[in-house]
Design an enzyme around this catalytic site. Structure first.
Site, PDB file in Angstrom:
ATOM      1  N   TYR A 140      -0.387  -2.618 -13.475  1.00 32.18           N
ATOM      2  CA  TYR A 140       0.665  -1.448 -13.672  1.00 32.18           C
ATOM      3  C   TYR A 140       1.466  -1.984 -12.847  1.00 32.18           C
ATOM      4  O   TYR A 140       3.179  -1.072 -12.356  1.00 32.18           O
ATOM      5  CB  TYR A 140      -0.033  -0.001 -13.024  1.00 32.18           C
ATOM      6  CG  TYR A 140      -1.182  -0.325 -11.880  1.00 32.18           C
ATOM      7  CD1 TYR A 140      -0.370  -0.791 -10.480  1.00 32.18           C
ATOM      8  CD2 TYR A 140      -2.255  -0.028 -11.590  1.00 32.18           C
ATOM      9  CE1 TYR A 140      -1.151  -0.862  -9.010  1.00 32.18           C
ATOM     10  CE2 TYR A 140      -2.651  -0.372 -10.335  1.00 32.18           C
ATOM     11  CZ  TYR A 140      -2.627  -0.763  -9.527  1.00 32.18           C
ATOM     12  OH  TYR A 140      -3.512  -1.016  -8.401  1.00 32.18           O
ATOM     13  N   CYS A 200     -50.931   6.026 -14.147  1.00 34.15           N
ATOM     14  CA  CYS A 200     -50.622   6.849 -14.217  1.00 34.15           C
ATOM     15  C   CYS A 200     -49.818   8.010 -14.626  1.00 34.15           C
ATOM     16  O   CYS A 200     -48.678   7.986 -15.266  1.00 34.15           O
ATOM     17  CB  CYS A 200     -49.742   6.833 -12.666  1.00 34.15           C
ATOM     18  SG  CYS A 200     -48.893   8.309 -12.216  1.00 34.15           S
ATOM     19  N   GLU A 216       2.106   7.705 -12.891  1.00 36.38           N
ATOM     20  CA  GLU A 216       1.044   6.879 -13.747  1.00 36.38           C
ATOM     21  C   GLU A 216      -0.516   7.240 -13.096  1.00 36.38           C
ATOM     22  O   GLU A 216      -0.306   8.041 -12.104  1.00 36.38           O
ATOM     23  CB  GLU A 216       0.991   5.393 -13.221  1.00 36.38           C
ATOM     24  CG  GLU A 216       2.112   4.979 -13.219  1.00 36.38           C
ATOM     25  CD  GLU A 216       2.856   3.474 -13.007  1.00 36.38           C
ATOM     26  OE1 GLU A 216       2.192   2.534 -12.635  1.00 36.38           O
ATOM     27  OE2 GLU A 216       3.688   3.043 -13.285  1.00 36.38           O
ATOM     28  N   ARG A 243      -6.955  -7.586  -3.502  1.00 39.33           N
ATOM     29  CA  ARG A 243      -5.619  -7.694  -2.236  1.00 39.33           C
ATOM     30  C   ARG A 243      -6.449  -8.428  -0.939  1.00 39.33           C
ATOM     31  O   ARG A 243      -5.087  -8.715  -0.669  1.00 39.33           O
ATOM     32  CB  ARG A 243      -6.202  -6.366  -2.776  1.00 39.33           C
ATOM     33  CG  ARG A 243      -4.800  -4.907  -1.862  1.00 39.33           C
ATOM     34  CD  ARG A 243      -4.609  -4.007  -1.343  1.00 39.33           C
ATOM     35  NE  ARG A 243      -3.677  -3.239  -0.863  1.00 39.33           N
ATOM     36  CZ  ARG A 243      -3.333  -3.749   0.172  1.00 39.33           C
ATOM     37  NH1 ARG A 243      -4.538  -4.134   1.079  1.00 39.33           N
ATOM     38  NH2 ARG A 243      -1.980  -2.761   0.992  1.00 39.33           N
ATOM     39  N   CYS A 246     -48.583   9.340  -4.625  1.00 44.31           N
ATOM     40  CA  CYS A 246     -48.029  10.095  -5.858  1.00 44.31           C
ATOM     41  C   CYS A 246     -48.249  11.594  -5.931  1.00 44.31           C
ATOM     42  O   CYS A 246     -48.976  12.049  -6.070  1.00 44.31           O
ATOM     43  CB  CYS A 246     -48.141   9.492  -6.972  1.00 44.31           C
ATOM     44  SG  CYS A 246     -47.780   9.351  -8.416  1.00 44.31           S
ATOM     45  N   SER A 258       1.373  -1.181   0.265  1.00 48.66           N
ATOM     46  CA  SER A 258       0.325   0.140   0.361  1.00 48.66           C
ATOM     47  C   SER A 258       1.269   1.227  -0.434  1.00 48.66           C
ATOM     48  O   SER A 258       2.192   1.234   0.675  1.00 48.66           O
ATOM     49  CB  SER A 258      -0.768  -0.465   1.123  1.00 48.66           C
ATOM     50  OG  SER A 258       0.095   0.016   2.212  1.00 48.66           O
ATOM     51  N   LEU A 259      -0.139   2.571  -0.122  1.00 50.92           N
ATOM     52  CA  LEU A 259       1.352   3.699  -0.172  1.00 50.92           C
ATOM     53  C   LEU A 259       0.799   4.926   0.306  1.00 50.92           C
ATOM     54  O   LEU A 259      -0.034   4.474   0.809  1.00 50.92           O
ATOM     55  CB  LEU A 259       0.806   3.927  -2.351  1.00 50.92           C
ATOM     56  CG  LEU A 259       0.904   3.420  -3.376  1.00 50.92           C
ATOM     57  CD1 LEU A 259       0.877   4.140  -4.435  1.00 50.92           C
ATOM     58  CD2 LEU A 259       2.931   3.395  -3.308  1.00 50.92           C
ATOM     59  N   CYS A 289     -45.442   4.420  -6.998  1.00 46.86           N
ATOM     60  CA  CYS A 289     -47.633   4.787  -7.242  1.00 46.86           C
ATOM     61  C   CYS A 289     -47.796   3.295  -8.431  1.00 46.86           C
ATOM     62  O   CYS A 289     -46.590   2.972  -9.095  1.00 46.86           O
ATOM     63  CB  CYS A 289     -47.017   5.804  -8.777  1.00 46.86           C
ATOM     64  SG  CYS A 289     -48.449   6.271  -8.901  1.00 46.86           S
ATOM     65  N   CYS A 322     -50.559  12.110  -9.023  1.00 46.76           N
ATOM     66  CA  CYS A 322     -51.788  11.299  -9.452  1.00 46.76           C
ATOM     67  C   CYS A 322     -52.532  11.286  -8.134  1.00 46.76           C
ATOM     68  O   CYS A 322     -53.829  10.823  -8.022  1.00 46.76           O
ATOM     69  CB  CYS A 322     -52.019   9.385 -10.201  1.00 46.76           C
ATOM     70  SG  CYS A 322     -51.426   8.664  -9.515  1.00 46.76           S
ATOM     71  N   ASP A 366      -9.122   4.564  -9.268  1.00 41.57           N
ATOM     72  CA  ASP A 366      -9.983   4.842  -7.801  1.00 41.57           C
ATOM     73  C   ASP A 366     -11.089   3.570  -8.057  1.00 41.57           C
ATOM     74  O   ASP A 366     -12.309   3.288  -8.581  1.00 41.57           O
ATOM     75  CB  ASP A 366     -10.736   5.783  -8.239  1.00 41.57           C
ATOM     76  CG  ASP A 366     -10.810   5.832  -6.844  1.00 41.57           C
ATOM     77  OD1 ASP A 366     -10.545   5.361  -5.654  1.00 41.57           O
ATOM     78  OD2 ASP A 366     -12.730   6.734  -6.038  1.00 41.57           O
ATOM     79  N   LYS A 412      -3.361   7.492 -10.709  1.00 40.93           N
ATOM     80  CA  LYS A 412      -4.094   6.726  -9.725  1.00 40.93           C
ATOM     81  C   LYS A 412      -5.527   5.783 -10.145  1.00 40.93           C
ATOM     82  O   LYS A 412      -6.587   6.813  -9.983  1.00 40.93           O
ATOM     83  CB  LYS A 412      -3.983   6.795  -7.860  1.00 40.93           C
ATOM     84  CG  LYS A 412      -4.167   6.370  -7.020  1.00 40.93           C
ATOM     85  CD  LYS A 412      -2.816   6.779  -5.778  1.00 40.93           C
ATOM     86  CE  LYS A 412      -3.650   5.213  -5.326  1.00 40.93           C
ATOM     87  NZ  LYS A 412      -4.985   5.359  -4.247  1.00 40.93           N
ATOM     88  N   LYS A 469       6.937   6.822  -8.999  1.00 41.71           N
ATOM     89  CA  LYS A 469       7.974   5.486  -8.766  1.00 41.71           C
ATOM     90  C   LYS A 469       8.950   6.468  -9.525  1.00 41.71           C
ATOM     91  O   LYS A 469       9.674   6.413  -9.824  1.00 41.71           O
ATOM     92  CB  LYS A 469       7.346   4.961  -9.518  1.00 41.71           C
ATOM     93  CG  LYS A 469       5.205   4.137  -9.007  1.00 41.71           C
ATOM     94  CD  LYS A 469       5.008   2.674  -9.883  1.00 41.71           C
ATOM     95  CE  LYS A 469       3.827   2.272  -9.287  1.00 41.71           C
ATOM     96  NZ  LYS A 469       3.640   1.174 -10.272  1.00 41.71           N
ATOM     97  N   LYS A 483      -1.858  12.555  -4.000  1.00 44.85           N
ATOM     98  CA  LYS A 483      -3.787  12.797  -3.809  1.00 44.85           C
ATOM     99  C   LYS A 483      -3.650  14.315  -4.183  1.00 44.85           C
ATOM    100  O   LYS A 483      -2.929  15.234  -3.778  1.00 44.85           O
ATOM    101  CB  LYS A 483      -4.092  12.592  -2.606  1.00 44.85           C
ATOM    102  CG  LYS A 483      -3.338  10.877  -2.172  1.00 44.85           C
ATOM    103  CD  LYS A 483      -4.432  10.017  -2.229  1.00 44.85           C
ATOM    104  CE  LYS A 483      -4.447   8.692  -1.863  1.00 44.85           C
ATOM    105  NZ  LYS A 483      -5.891   8.049  -1.330  1.00 44.85           N
ATOM    106  N   GLU A 496      -6.044  -3.003 -11.314  1.00 51.19           N
ATOM    107  CA  GLU A 496      -6.973  -1.868 -10.781  1.00 51.19           C
ATOM    108  C   GLU A 496      -8.265  -2.715 -12.043  1.00 51.19           C
ATOM    109  O   GLU A 496      -8.549  -2.439 -13.022  1.00 51.19           O
ATOM    110  CB  GLU A 496      -6.297  -0.922 -10.400  1.00 51.19           C
ATOM    111  CG  GLU A 496      -7.453  -0.006  -9.555  1.00 51.19           C
ATOM    112  CD  GLU A 496      -6.702  -0.165  -8.656  1.00 51.19           C
ATOM    113  OE1 GLU A 496      -5.958  -0.299  -8.394  1.00 51.19           O
ATOM    114  OE2 GLU A 496      -7.942   0.714  -7.417  1.00 51.19           O
TER     115      GLU A 496
HETATM  116 ZN    ZN Z   1     -48.875   8.393 -10.244  1.00 52.89          ZN
END
Ligand code: ZN
Length: 619
Positions: A162, A371, A50, A73, A348, A17-18, A366, A351, A54, A52, A229, A254, A110
């Site tokens: 990666y 409707c 590179e 992981r 609703c 982990s970083l 509803c 209606c 998510d 990162k 890196k 980050k 990833e």
């Molecule tokens: Zn409705």
């Protein structure tokens, strides 16, 4: 992780982990620390920078170039074996290309979801009354851990590699991180775009600034920064790990999160096509991540209660890339006491019918099949590309057709004639009368032709288009392929439907309830009488445009998702494969097409774009 249905897998080499650097000063401190250990040796090959991504980190073990095990992981040492699920991801090569790979290698990367795939999936889940995912990362991680690989295969998962680990010390076909990435690409492993070799720390800062200010906004997926890196691998070994887990030679750069505070002015109730009543937050306009936000999705009222949102609250809003803005939560210390609690709607708003709340579900809805609030949404879904695919019927056009009294339900669409659409020219000096505003002879004919053509859509499209609760595009296909015709489906009992693999009791009951509703029976009858196809053609027509062809998809196509493009190709008799080889007949390349495109060019394989694909399919 909790109790799990998945087998444990011990990584041959633990997954690191970083450490994080939140600004240029922290990145510079990291650089000073590593130079104390290895001096200016860093300058020889500089840094490799590179994205990162998510997503969810995974490790793929290849033995003699063949994918043997894929694992999450986990805690870094022990993850979960998700091989079968990873095999469903087109980006993950089953076999490495080339031949210079070590006999045993773990490739790290990833698994992630692109924004459009994520949003489409969530919209479909919300429409089917299923719970939605909070963000692409959570949904990617969840999809990876599915029990049934077929469920994983339905999710729009992508993969980028990666890093690598080779147990013991063997000779490697690369000596820098940069060469490693290039080598991974040559093996058919997709690698992150926008990477850069930087000679100096100042270059690294410039790359990070560019990433944060411009590159990030254009990416089709979420990143939470960049990774820097030390480029030379022997230096990486020399620098080693802190506590065996955190490398000294790499750091995550980050970004400040795109979060803003604003006031929650109101919570509106929207009626979806299946009747689901969903809340939408109305916000005091605020700028987040370069865009002004006035609305945020809340998906369902349970989420509102969970977050304890009250009207008048100061709330934190987050926006990442193109994702619809999210409300993270209220800022309780800003409360004045004037805030109002939000209640689940009892009726609703369109209606006035009393809302129904299924205890097993998150959504209230509803139940009124007629409707008016549901009508427009239902029609928009009916004509959408995943439905009957009627070009030229936008939301606005539908509203006009409803307003002109031409359309109340889906069957009415098939009764429209060009003459009804075109306003009659008035005498000199008089306004044209009748028809629908904006239509001329040409556009009216085009629409009527598109409507006519849609009658040939297979039953699977029709079932999806009809918008039955709990039935999405995939389930519609399953129903159509299993029963073959509308007639057979109409005869099916709840037990028959439930017997299909992948159909639960809730969906089976919902389908039966829909089929039994008199209004829906008459709708189906009228559609059939209008000539709408009521059966499913046998899979892969033998004389399709791509009969017998092996086709590879790469990059992001402008309008089609991977599953959509795959379906089109398969329906035309083609086979979609994951890696480019001499046996590949055609490569369809989109934006950010990487190594597969290079390989295709190397081998002289024909490369086409989405427009050409659609043209060859006659669309
Ligand atoms: Zn409705």
């Amino acid at each position: 992780m909790g109790e799990s249905h998945l087998a444990k897998h011990t990584h041959l080499v633990p997954m690191a982990s970083l450490d994080n650097a939140f600004d240029e000063a922290e990145l510079a401190e990291w650089d000073v620390r590593l130079r104390k250990l290895v001096g200016d040796a860093v300058d020889r090959d500089g840094y490799c920078c590179e994205l990162k991504i998510d997503g969810a980190a995974v490790s793929l073990t290849y033995r003699d170039g063949v994918l043997a095990i894929g694992a999450t992981r986990g805690n870094g040492s022990v993850g979960e074996d998700v091989t079968a699920n990873l095999r469903t991801i087109a980006d993950v090569p089953r076999k490495l290309s080339g031949g210079n790979w070590p006999p045993l290698i773990e490739i790290r990367g990833e698994v992630y979801m692109e924004f459009d795939g994520f949003e489409r999936m969530n919209a479909e889940r919300a429409a089917a009354g299923e719970p939605v995912f909070a963000n692409p990362r959570n949904s990617a991680a969840g999809a990876l851990r599915q029990k049934d690989p077929r469920e994983t295969a339905r999710k729009p998962l992508r993969f980028l590699g990666y890093a690598f680990a080779v147990p013991g010390s063997g000779a490697l076909p690369f000596s820098t991180q940069w060469e490693l990435l290039e080598t991974l690409a040559s093996w058919g492993v997709p690698t992150p775009p926008h990477r850069r070799q930087c000679a100096t720390l100042e270059d690294v800062h410039a790359w990070a600034r560019e990433l944060e200010s411009t590159i990030r906004a254009d990416l089709p997926f979420a990143i939470d920064g960049g990774v820097v890196k030390v480029n030379r691998l022997t230096l990486q070994t020399e620098l080693g790990m802190i506590g065996g887990r955190v490398p000294r030679w790499a750091i995550a750069r980050k970004f400040a999160p795109d979060i803003a505070e604003t006031q929650l002015l109101d919570i509106e109730v929207q009626v979806g096509r299946t009747g689901a009543l969903t809340p939408r937050a109305v916000l005091a306009p605020v700028e987040v991540g370069g865009a002004t936000i006035t609305y945020a999705t809340l998906h369902n009222f349970e989420l509102v209660a969970e977050k304890d949102l009250r009207i008048g609250d100061t709330v934190q809003v987050k926006r990442a890339g193109e994702v619809i803005p999210q409300i993270l939560g209220p800022v309780p210390e800003r409360r004045t006491g004037a805030e109002r609690a939000v209640s689940v709607p009892t009726h609703c708003p369109a209606c006035g019918t009393a809302a129904v709340r299924d205890e097993a579900e998150v959504a209230s809805y509803c139940p009124n099949l007629e409707c008016p609030g549901r009508r427009l949404e239902a029609l928009a879904h009916f004509v959408s590309r995943a439905g009957m695919d009627i070009r030229g019927l936008s939301y606005q056009r539908l509203e006009q057709l409803i307003g002109a009294g031409l359309v109340q339900d889906a069957a009415d669409i098939y009764a429209i004639s060009a003459a009804q659409l075109v306003p009659t020219k008035g005498a000199k000096g008089e306004e044209p009368s009748g028809g629908v505003p904006g239509f001329q002879a040409k556009s009216a004919t085009a629409l009527v032709e598109a409507i006519e053509a849609s009658k040939q859509q297979p039953l699977s499209r029709l079932i999806n288009a009809l918008g039955i609760r709990h039935v999405g595009a995939e389930s519609a296909k399953l129903l159509a392929r299993s029963f073959g015709s509308m007639e057979a489906l109409q005869r099916a009992t709840v037990a028959d439907i439930e017997a299909l693999h992948g159909v639960g009791h809730t969906m089976a009951e919902s389908v039966r309830e829909w089929l039994d509703a008199p209004a829906m029976q008459s709708l189906v009858q009228r559609l059939a009488a209008a000539g709408v196809r009521m059966d499913e053609p046998r899979a892969a027509s033998a004389d399709g445009a791509f009969k017998g062809l092996k086709i590879v998809l790469t990059g992001t196509l402008p309008t089609l998702s991977r599953p959509e493009a795959t379906e089109l190709i398969e329906n035309a008799g083609g086979k979609v494969t994951s890696s480019v080889s001499k046996a590949t007949d055609l490569v369809v390349a989109g934006e950010e097409a990487g190594s597969k495109l290079e390989k295709a060019n190397e081998l002289g394989v024909t490369v086409i774009d989405e427009a050409e694909l659609l043209r060859r399919l006659g669309r």
